[in-house]
Design a protein around this motif. Structure first.
Motif, mmCIF file in Angstrom:
data_model
loop_
_atom_site.group_PDB
_atom_site.id
_atom_site.type_symbol
_atom_site.label_atom_id
_atom_site.label_comp_id
_atom_site.label_asym_id
_atom_site.label_seq_id
_atom_site.Cartn_x
_atom_site.Cartn_y
_atom_site.Cartn_z
ATOM 1 N N GLU A 184 2.070 8.904 13.990
ATOM 2 C CA GLU A 184 1.666 7.765 13.175
ATOM 3 C C GLU A 184 0.996 8.314 11.912
ATOM 4 N N PRO A 185 1.796 8.768 10.958
ATOM 5 C CA PRO A 185 1.223 9.369 9.749
ATOM 6 C C PRO A 185 0.467 8.333 8.927
ATOM 7 N N LEU A 186 -0.474 8.815 8.128
ATOM 8 C CA LEU A 186 -1.184 7.961 7.186
ATOM 9 C C LEU A 186 -0.527 8.079 5.814
ATOM 10 N N VAL A 187 -0.385 6.946 5.141
ATOM 11 C CA VAL A 187 0.278 6.900 3.839
ATOM 12 C C VAL A 187 -0.680 6.305 2.814
ATOM 13 N N ARG A 188 -0.844 7.008 1.714
ATOM 14 C CA ARG A 188 -1.626 6.505 0.583
ATOM 15 C C ARG A 188 -0.703 6.302 -0.605
ATOM 16 N N ALA A 189 -0.838 5.173 -1.276
ATOM 17 C CA ALA A 189 -0.061 4.894 -2.478
ATOM 18 C C ALA A 189 -1.002 4.403 -3.570
ATOM 19 N N LYS A 190 -0.683 4.715 -4.802
ATOM 20 C CA LYS A 190 -1.537 4.307 -5.910
ATOM 21 C C LYS A 190 -1.650 2.788 -5.954
ATOM 22 N N ASN A 191 -2.861 2.296 -6.142
ATOM 23 C CA ASN A 191 -3.228 0.869 -6.237
ATOM 24 C C ASN A 191 -3.354 0.188 -4.879
ATOM 25 N N LEU A 192 -3.066 0.876 -3.792
ATOM 26 C CA LEU A 192 -3.400 0.356 -2.458
ATOM 27 C C LEU A 192 -4.743 0.957 -2.076
ATOM 28 N N ILE A 242 9.501 6.825 6.471
ATOM 29 C CA ILE A 242 8.241 6.325 7.013
ATOM 30 C C ILE A 242 8.059 4.920 6.467
ATOM 31 N N VAL A 243 7.875 3.954 7.362
ATOM 32 C CA VAL A 243 7.783 2.546 6.979
ATOM 33 C C VAL A 243 6.337 2.094 7.123
ATOM 34 N N VAL A 244 5.825 1.429 6.085
ATOM 35 C CA VAL A 244 4.435 0.978 6.039
ATOM 36 C C VAL A 244 4.413 -0.539 5.906
ATOM 37 N N ALA A 245 3.673 -1.218 6.786
ATOM 38 C CA ALA A 245 3.537 -2.676 6.725
ATOM 39 C C ALA A 245 2.378 -3.041 5.811
ATOM 40 N N LEU A 246 2.613 -4.009 4.912
ATOM 41 C CA LEU A 246 1.566 -4.540 4.045
ATOM 42 C C LEU A 246 1.324 -6.002 4.393
ATOM 43 N N ASP A 295 1.907 1.094 -7.000
ATOM 44 C CA ASP A 295 2.538 1.808 -8.104
ATOM 45 C C ASP A 295 3.365 2.951 -7.513
ATOM 46 N N LEU A 296 4.663 2.706 -7.350
ATOM 47 C CA LEU A 296 5.534 3.678 -6.697
ATOM 48 C C LEU A 296 6.180 4.633 -7.677
ATOM 49 N N ALA A 297 5.708 4.609 -8.934
ATOM 50 C CA ALA A 297 6.107 5.675 -9.857
ATOM 51 C C ALA A 297 5.508 7.001 -9.416
ATOM 52 N N TYR A 298 4.447 6.912 -8.619
ATOM 53 C CA TYR A 298 3.793 8.097 -8.074
ATOM 54 C C TYR A 298 4.260 8.310 -6.634
ATOM 55 N N ILE A 299 4.426 9.561 -6.251
ATOM 56 C CA ILE A 299 4.871 9.872 -4.893
ATOM 57 C C ILE A 299 3.776 9.493 -3.901
ATOM 58 N N PRO A 300 4.066 8.643 -2.912
ATOM 59 C CA PRO A 300 3.060 8.341 -1.892
ATOM 60 C C PRO A 300 2.633 9.605 -1.167
ATOM 61 N N HIS A 301 1.366 9.653 -0.827
ATOM 62 C CA HIS A 301 0.811 10.822 -0.138
ATOM 63 C C HIS A 301 0.862 10.570 1.371
ATOM 64 N N VAL A 302 1.529 11.460 2.084
ATOM 65 C CA VAL A 302 1.717 11.305 3.526
ATOM 66 C C VAL A 302 0.954 12.405 4.248
ATOM 67 N N GLU A 303 0.168 12.009 5.248
ATOM 68 C CA GLU A 303 -0.569 12.945 6.094
ATOM 69 C C GLU A 303 -0.179 12.730 7.563
ATOM 70 N N PRO A 304 0.287 13.764 8.270
ATOM 71 C CA PRO A 304 0.540 15.105 7.761
ATOM 72 C C PRO A 304 1.779 15.139 6.863
ATOM 73 N N GLU A 305 1.821 16.121 5.995
ATOM 74 C CA GLU A 305 2.941 16.264 5.068
ATOM 75 C C GLU A 305 4.237 16.498 5.821
ATOM 76 N N VAL A 306 5.331 15.902 5.332
ATOM 77 C CA VAL A 306 6.644 16.064 5.952
ATOM 78 C C VAL A 306 7.400 17.160 5.208
ATOM 79 N N PRO A 307 7.748 18.254 5.872
ATOM 80 C CA PRO A 307 8.495 19.319 5.194
ATOM 81 C C PRO A 307 9.803 18.784 4.616
#
Length: 291
Positions: free
Chosen positions: A143-151, A167-171, A181-193
């Motif tokens: 269950e990775p954590l996802v950060r996106a700009k403006n969330l 990776i699917v994220v429910a809002l 703002d999905l112009a920026y790459i969402p940050h996923v933890e742990p990182e997916v190779p």
């Protein structure tokens, strides 16, 4: 300097540059592919697709071993030149390209087998355009954590594999979906190779209408950025939402993306449950490019 004859096509706004190289003689570098896909200095597109016969590509050997009828291979690269295993919108556009250029035939009710790096995929005509069997899907652990700009806070994500990683994220609301703002790459933890496609999903109200599940989705595709649509992403989003909704959730889904609407259907097969994607495929214009 060499000349490349190409066609521009799209599936619900997910757009591609396609060209024919049946004998596998055109070896574009990642930088050349990225230049072609550049929206300011090139043709512009979310990806570049080469139509090559499976027999003339090393990756095509596995496709022919899986299905000898997979004459054509979809050699797909993301907009940054990186290789991708599969593209759900791209394969529908690819089949239309093969048909309209007389490279293949698909009679009504028939199926055409297309080689991809995710395996052979079967495509048929449908009411929306074309339907592709994306094969057996998987629900990886974690269950990775996802950060996106403006969330404001990190969200848990659901990994889904449909031949390529998602990776699917429910809002919680349309407002949250639109604010990301999905112009920026969402940050996923742990990182997916190797990177991962990330979908952000909001259920419609009601979630199910006339037996069909309904969701809205935006996506950041690895190697391409935010796109107007993602076919495998739509399938992953529907699969994740059905998983969250529980055993009474439907097996048919309507997925709204910024570029239109696609349909997703889950169905049993000999090797497990498969997921199919249904949607339009359009060819927009032809051109000539000096490389």
């Amino acid at each position: 300097m060499s000349t490349l004859h190409f066609t521009k096509g799209h599936g619900t706004g997910n757009d591609f540059v396609l060209f024919t190289d049946p004998d596998g003689e055109v070896d574009l570098t990642p930088s050349q592919i990225a230049a072609i896909a550049d929206r300011h200095f090139g043709v512009g597109g979310d990806g570049v697709i080469r139509a090559v016969r499976s027999a003339n590509l090393p990756d095509g050997a596995a496709a022919l071993a899986e299905d000898p009828d997979a004459e054509w291979f979809m050699d797909y690269h993301n907009a940054d030149g990186s290789v991708a295993e599969m593209c759900g919108n791209g394969i529908r556009v690819y089949v239309r390209y093969l048909l309209e250029n007389g490279l293949a035939e698909l009679p009504p009710g028939g199926t055409i087998a297309i080689g991809t790096r995710a395996g052979v995929r079967d495509v048929q005509h449908s009411t929306l355009g074309f339907s592709v069997d994306l094969g057996r899907w998987e629900l990886p652990d974690g269950e990775p954590l996802v950060r996106a700009k403006n969330l404001q806070v990190a969200r848990p994500g659901q990994p889904i594999s449909v031949g390529n990683p998602h990776i699917v994220v429910a809002l919680s609301s349309d407002e949250e979906l639109e604010s990301a703002d999905l112009a920026y790459i969402p940050h996923v933890e742990p990182e997916v190779p190797g990177g991962v496609n990330v979908e952000f999903v909001v259920p419609r109200d009601p979630l199910v209408k006339d037996g069909i599940g309904r969701i809205r989705m935006r996506v950041h595709e690895r190697g391409s950025g935010e796109t107007l649509s993602c076919g495998t992403g739509a399938a992953a989003a529907a699969l994740a939402t059905r998983h969250w909704a529980g055993p009474k959730a439907p097996n048919e889904w309507r997925v709204e993306v910024p570029g239109g609407v696609v349909g997703v259907r889950m169905f049993p097969a000999e090797d497990g449950e498969h997921v199919a994607l249904n949607g339009p495929a359009e060819l927009v214009f032809d051109g000539v490019l000096e490389l």
